[in-house]
Scaffold this motif. Structure first.
Motif, mmCIF file in Angstrom:
data_model
loop_
_atom_site.group_PDB
_atom_site.id
_atom_site.type_symbol
_atom_site.label_atom_id
_atom_site.label_comp_id
_atom_site.label_asym_id
_atom_site.label_seq_id
_atom_site.Cartn_x
_atom_site.Cartn_y
_atom_site.Cartn_z
ATOM 1 N N ASP A 100 -11.351 12.879 -23.138
ATOM 2 C CA ASP A 100 -10.069 12.181 -23.053
ATOM 3 C C ASP A 100 -9.247 12.592 -21.829
ATOM 4 N N HIS A 101 -9.677 13.638 -21.136
ATOM 5 C CA HIS A 101 -9.005 14.075 -19.909
ATOM 6 C C HIS A 101 -10.053 14.636 -18.942
ATOM 7 N N PRO A 102 -10.805 13.762 -18.270
ATOM 8 C CA PRO A 102 -11.805 14.267 -17.320
ATOM 9 C C PRO A 102 -11.171 15.249 -16.333
ATOM 10 N N GLY A 103 -11.921 16.315 -16.064
ATOM 11 C CA GLY A 103 -11.416 17.366 -15.188
ATOM 12 C C GLY A 103 -10.761 18.510 -15.945
ATOM 13 N N PHE A 104 -10.493 18.325 -17.242
ATOM 14 C CA PHE A 104 -9.925 19.389 -18.077
ATOM 15 C C PHE A 104 -11.082 20.123 -18.741
ATOM 16 N N TRP A 105 -11.286 21.380 -18.380
ATOM 17 C CA TRP A 105 -12.376 22.201 -18.912
ATOM 18 C C TRP A 105 -11.813 23.205 -19.890
ATOM 19 N N GLN A 106 -12.578 23.471 -20.947
ATOM 20 C CA GLN A 106 -12.107 24.379 -21.985
ATOM 21 C C GLN A 106 -13.265 24.962 -22.768
ATOM 22 N N SER A 107 -12.921 25.950 -23.589
ATOM 23 C CA SER A 107 -13.851 26.478 -24.587
ATOM 24 C C SER A 107 -13.805 25.568 -25.806
ATOM 25 N N VAL A 108 -14.595 25.871 -26.809
ATOM 26 C CA VAL A 108 -14.558 25.128 -28.067
ATOM 27 C C VAL A 108 -13.202 25.384 -28.737
ATOM 28 N N THR A 109 -12.570 24.317 -29.185
ATOM 29 C CA THR A 109 -11.304 24.425 -29.911
ATOM 30 C C THR A 109 -11.318 23.431 -31.057
ATOM 31 N N ALA A 162 -12.703 31.343 -16.362
ATOM 32 C CA ALA A 162 -11.268 31.483 -16.641
ATOM 33 C C ALA A 162 -10.447 30.673 -15.648
ATOM 34 N N GLU A 163 -10.868 30.687 -14.402
ATOM 35 C CA GLU A 163 -10.172 29.942 -13.362
ATOM 36 C C GLU A 163 -10.275 28.434 -13.566
ATOM 37 N N ARG A 164 -11.377 27.968 -14.112
ATOM 38 C CA ARG A 164 -11.649 26.536 -14.282
ATOM 39 C C ARG A 164 -10.865 25.935 -15.456
ATOM 40 N N CYS A 165 -10.477 26.734 -16.433
ATOM 41 C CA CYS A 165 -9.797 26.219 -17.638
ATOM 42 C C CYS A 165 -8.453 25.600 -17.297
ATOM 43 N N PHE A 166 -8.162 24.453 -17.900
ATOM 44 C CA PHE A 166 -6.858 23.837 -17.697
ATOM 45 C C PHE A 166 -5.784 24.560 -18.491
ATOM 46 N N SER A 167 -6.170 25.204 -19.578
ATOM 47 C CA SER A 167 -5.222 25.930 -20.419
ATOM 48 C C SER A 167 -5.158 27.392 -19.977
ATOM 49 N N HIS A 196 -16.530 15.384 -25.412
ATOM 50 C CA HIS A 196 -16.821 16.059 -24.149
ATOM 51 C C HIS A 196 -17.788 15.264 -23.282
ATOM 52 N N LEU A 197 -17.574 15.350 -21.971
ATOM 53 C CA LEU A 197 -18.406 14.640 -21.007
ATOM 54 C C LEU A 197 -19.588 15.466 -20.537
ATOM 55 N N GLN A 198 -19.354 16.757 -20.315
ATOM 56 C CA GLN A 198 -20.412 17.626 -19.822
ATOM 57 C C GLN A 198 -20.065 19.075 -20.116
#
Length: 157
Positions: free
Chosen positions: A27-36, A127-132, A115-117
């Motif tokens: 729902d927000h390409p480019g937003f990377w995260q862990s499982v939530t 850690a740097e890649r996470c949007f949160s 998720h897309l990928q």
């Protein structure tokens, strides 16, 4: 409409070498995260929530790694774009942190609606890649939390 419960889990999936799995939001390409994910029921045990979310988002099961409760939680303001999922007036969520140590980088089966990928990165790059920011902070705690076995939660109560 059934509203989301404002209590959730964050599961940092990692290897003993501290490589971390990240997922890109559909729902927000480019937003990377862990499982939530949020509890399904108010009394759902948090380890069960963690395993359910890991299974739904990655296809991994309790046979694939060691889940540990980091005995840490944060409270944060829910992003405005996601508040419609919660009851009117709910603006804050409590998030409980877990780690899931898998033996090595592995392929995962993504939930395409979520998720897309996926990608594996060394923990600092992840850690740097996470949007949160809080997700990034959780990942940066890996060196001291990684693969804790004394609080293993692989079996369901």
């Amino acid at each position: 409409m059934a509203y989301k419960i404002p209590e959730s889990v964050l599961v940092v999936i990692h290897t003993p070498a501290l490589d971390v799995l990240l997922l890109e939001r559909a729902d927000h390409p480019g937003f990377w995260q862990s499982v939530t994910g949020s509890r399904d029921l108010p009394d759902e045990p948090l380890p069960d929530t963690a395993w359910r979310e890991v299974g739904e988002e990655t296809g991994l099961t309790l046979h694939d790694g060691v889940l540990s409760d980091w005995c840490h939680h944060i409270e944060y303001e829910i992003y405005p774009q996601w508040r419609h999922r919660y009851a009117p007036g709910v603006t804050r969520n409590t998030e409980h942190w877990f780690g899931l140590c898998v033996p090595q980088r592995c392929a995962v089966t993504l939930a395409p609606r979520e998720h897309l990928q996926s990608l594996w990165l060394p923990y600092e790059a992840a850690a740097e890649r996470c949007f949160s920011r809080s997700n990034g902070e959780a990942i940066l705690q890996l060196p001291r939390r990684a693969c804790a076995t004394d609080s293993s939660l692989n079996s369901h109560a």
